[in-house]
Scaffold this motif. Structure first.
Motif, PDB file in Angstrom:
ATOM      1  N   ALA A  21       0.851  -1.201   0.000  1.00  0.00           N
ATOM      2  CA  ALA A  21       0.000   0.000   0.000  1.00  0.00           C
ATOM      3  C   ALA A  21       0.881   1.243   0.000  1.00  0.00           C
ATOM      4  O   ALA A  21       0.783   2.098   0.883  1.00  0.00           O
ATOM      5  CB  ALA A  21      -0.923  -0.021   1.206  1.00  0.00           C
ATOM      6  N   ASP A  22       1.733   1.359  -1.004  1.00  0.00           N
ATOM      7  CA  ASP A  22       2.754   2.415  -1.004  1.00  0.00           C
ATOM      8  C   ASP A  22       2.481   3.551  -1.985  1.00  0.00           C
ATOM      9  O   ASP A  22       3.319   4.411  -2.200  1.00  0.00           O
ATOM     10  CB  ASP A  22       4.135   1.803  -1.283  1.00  0.00           C
ATOM     11  N   ARG A  23       1.300   3.572  -2.592  1.00  0.00           N
ATOM     12  CA  ARG A  23       0.929   4.697  -3.455  1.00  0.00           C
ATOM     13  C   ARG A  23      -0.591   4.814  -3.483  1.00  0.00           C
ATOM     14  O   ARG A  23      -1.302   3.857  -3.160  1.00  0.00           O
ATOM     15  CB  ARG A  23       1.509   4.536  -4.853  1.00  0.00           C
ATOM     16  N   PRO A  24      -1.123   5.965  -3.855  1.00  0.00           N
ATOM     17  CA  PRO A  24      -2.573   6.148  -3.862  1.00  0.00           C
ATOM     18  C   PRO A  24      -3.265   5.113  -4.750  1.00  0.00           C
ATOM     19  O   PRO A  24      -2.696   4.680  -5.764  1.00  0.00           O
ATOM     20  CB  PRO A  24      -2.759   7.562  -4.429  1.00  0.00           C
ATOM     21  N   GLU A  25      -4.485   4.769  -4.361  1.00  0.00           N
ATOM     22  CA  GLU A  25      -5.226   3.739  -5.094  1.00  0.00           C
ATOM     23  C   GLU A  25      -6.626   4.246  -5.400  1.00  0.00           C
ATOM     24  O   GLU A  25      -7.260   4.907  -4.573  1.00  0.00           O
ATOM     25  CB  GLU A  25      -5.306   2.482  -4.224  1.00  0.00           C
ATOM     26  N   LEU A  71       0.483   5.426  -9.075  1.00  0.00           N
ATOM     27  CA  LEU A  71      -0.940   5.253  -8.787  1.00  0.00           C
ATOM     28  C   LEU A  71      -1.349   3.817  -9.099  1.00  0.00           C
ATOM     29  O   LEU A  71      -0.847   3.232 -10.065  1.00  0.00           O
ATOM     30  CB  LEU A  71      -1.738   6.221  -9.677  1.00  0.00           C
ATOM     31  N   ASN A  72      -2.238   3.252  -8.273  1.00  0.00           N
ATOM     32  CA  ASN A  72      -2.827   1.946  -8.575  1.00  0.00           C
ATOM     33  C   ASN A  72      -4.297   2.117  -8.945  1.00  0.00           C
ATOM     34  O   ASN A  72      -5.005   2.902  -8.312  1.00  0.00           O
ATOM     35  CB  ASN A  72      -2.767   1.010  -7.355  1.00  0.00           C
ATOM     36  N   PHE A  73      -4.733   1.377  -9.961  1.00  0.00           N
ATOM     37  CA  PHE A  73      -6.141   1.219 -10.263  1.00  0.00           C
ATOM     38  C   PHE A  73      -6.535  -0.181  -9.810  1.00  0.00           C
ATOM     39  O   PHE A  73      -5.749  -1.120  -9.957  1.00  0.00           O
ATOM     40  CB  PHE A  73      -6.405   1.350 -11.765  1.00  0.00           C
ATOM     41  N   ARG A 103      -8.113  -1.093   3.243  1.00  0.00           N
ATOM     42  CA  ARG A 103      -7.031  -0.678   2.353  1.00  0.00           C
ATOM     43  C   ARG A 103      -6.666   0.768   2.682  1.00  0.00           C
ATOM     44  O   ARG A 103      -7.380   1.711   2.296  1.00  0.00           O
ATOM     45  CB  ARG A 103      -7.488  -0.828   0.907  1.00  0.00           C
ATOM     46  N   PRO A 104      -5.568   1.020   3.387  1.00  0.00           N
ATOM     47  CA  PRO A 104      -5.271   2.365   3.875  1.00  0.00           C
ATOM     48  C   PRO A 104      -4.975   3.392   2.788  1.00  0.00           C
ATOM     49  O   PRO A 104      -5.178   4.590   2.988  1.00  0.00           O
ATOM     50  CB  PRO A 104      -4.031   2.155   4.762  1.00  0.00           C
ATOM     51  N   ASN A 105      -4.505   2.935   1.626  1.00  0.00           N
ATOM     52  CA  ASN A 105      -4.128   3.868   0.558  1.00  0.00           C
ATOM     53  C   ASN A 105      -5.241   4.083  -0.467  1.00  0.00           C
ATOM     54  O   ASN A 105      -5.043   4.764  -1.471  1.00  0.00           O
ATOM     55  CB  ASN A 105      -2.865   3.382  -0.157  1.00  0.00           C
ATOM     56  N   LEU A 106      -6.425   3.504  -0.208  1.00  0.00           N
ATOM     57  CA  LEU A 106      -7.559   3.683  -1.120  1.00  0.00           C
ATOM     58  C   LEU A 106      -8.149   5.078  -0.912  1.00  0.00           C
ATOM     59  O   LEU A 106      -8.644   5.398   0.163  1.00  0.00           O
ATOM     60  CB  LEU A 106      -8.619   2.603  -0.871  1.00  0.00           C
ATOM     61  N   ILE A 107      -8.085   5.908  -1.938  1.00  0.00           N
ATOM     62  CA  ILE A 107      -8.512   7.308  -1.846  1.00  0.00           C
ATOM     63  C   ILE A 107      -9.925   7.502  -2.400  1.00  0.00           C
ATOM     64  O   ILE A 107     -10.741   8.201  -1.817  1.00  0.00           O
ATOM     65  CB  ILE A 107      -7.544   8.231  -2.632  1.00  0.00           C
ATOM     66  N   THR A 192      -6.199  12.416  -5.417  1.00  0.00           N
ATOM     67  CA  THR A 192      -4.987  11.666  -5.040  1.00  0.00           C
ATOM     68  C   THR A 192      -3.777  12.575  -4.844  1.00  0.00           C
ATOM     69  O   THR A 192      -2.726  12.116  -4.396  1.00  0.00           O
ATOM     70  CB  THR A 192      -4.638  10.617  -6.112  1.00  0.00           C
ATOM     71  N   GLY A 193      -3.920  13.861  -5.184  1.00  0.00           N
ATOM     72  CA  GLY A 193      -2.804  14.795  -5.036  1.00  0.00           C
ATOM     73  C   GLY A 193      -1.725  14.612  -6.071  1.00  0.00           C
ATOM     74  O   GLY A 193      -0.582  15.012  -5.865  1.00  0.00           O
ATOM     75  N   LEU A 194      -2.089  14.030  -7.217  1.00  0.00           N
ATOM     76  CA  LEU A 194      -1.084  13.761  -8.258  1.00  0.00           C
ATOM     77  C   LEU A 194      -1.172  14.769  -9.400  1.00  0.00           C
ATOM     78  O   LEU A 194      -0.866  14.452 -10.531  1.00  0.00           O
ATOM     79  CB  LEU A 194      -1.291  12.341  -8.819  1.00  0.00           C
ATOM     80  N   THR A 195      -1.575  15.979  -9.102  1.00  0.00           N
ATOM     81  CA  THR A 195      -1.754  16.993 -10.140  1.00  0.00           C
ATOM     82  C   THR A 195      -0.456  17.410 -10.814  1.00  0.00           C
ATOM     83  O   THR A 195      -0.465  17.980 -11.887  1.00  0.00           O
ATOM     84  CB  THR A 195      -2.458  18.241  -9.569  1.00  0.00           C
TER      85      THR A 195
END
Length: 197
Positions: A21-25, A71-73, A103-107, A192-195
């Protein structure tokens, strides 16, 4: 986001099998045959990253995909009238709820609905459940190319009224016409803050 890399990571049914869980999902959910696989493929500009099937209920596992290594889908099994054994359907609910709850990284969760059919009861249940899991729902209506312009305007206004938002906030998507891609990416990037990617 400009997609330079999109690849399948793995399929899973329980937390011990999930990738780190190391990147936004961002999860993708919708009724069987709503166009979920086509939407993901269109979004990442790949023809067959996610297998598209005319048979409802093809996705029976949680399928994880890596996008640009940032990012994960996650493709969730479709709900509704999937042509799968009842026992398999019974296993889906705890599997999906377990994923959403733990899932802690699920946004965010892209809640996909057929624009022609509007919002069904199980769609509403999913949308209302999202905040309970601390997940932001993104409402997307697929197959928007199937209606004439006047009907599209009317239906979009109805949906906006139903959800208490402006008409332009109702995201319309068409894999065929490639419409709705920038708008959906903008929502995903904002959440996700990935702008900056």
């Amino acid at each position: 986001m400009k997609v330079k890399k999109a690849e399948f990571i793995k399929s899973a049914t329980k937390a011990s099998q999930f990738p780190p869980a190391d990147r936004p999902e961002v999860a993708f959910a919708g009724r069987s045959n709503v166009g979920k696989s086509s939407l993901i493929n269109t979004l990442v500009n790949r023809k067959d990253l996610v297998k598209v099937s005319g048979r409802p209920g093809r996705t029976q596992l949680l399928n994880f995909f890596n996008v640009n290594d940032v990012l994960n889908f996650v493709d969730l099994p479709g709900y509704g009238f999937a042509k799968v054994p009842l026992e398999v359907k019974r296993q889906w609910q705890p599997m999906i709820e377990g994923y959403l709850a733990n899932r802690p990284n699920l946004i965010a969760m892209v809640c996909i609905m057929d624009f022609r059919r509007g919002v069904q009861d199980d769609d509403l249940a999913l949308i209302h459940a999202a905040p309970h899991f601390k997940v932001q729902p993104i409402l997307v209506f697929t197959k928007a190319d199937k209606l004439k312009k006047q009907e599209t305007v009317r239906k979009r206004a109805e949906l906006a009224k139903q959800f208490g938002v402006k008409a332009e906030e109702i995201l319309l998507f068409s894999s065929l016409k490639k419409t709705g891609i920038p708008e959906l990416w903008q929502r995903i990037e904002e959440l996700t803050g990935l702008t900056e990617q």
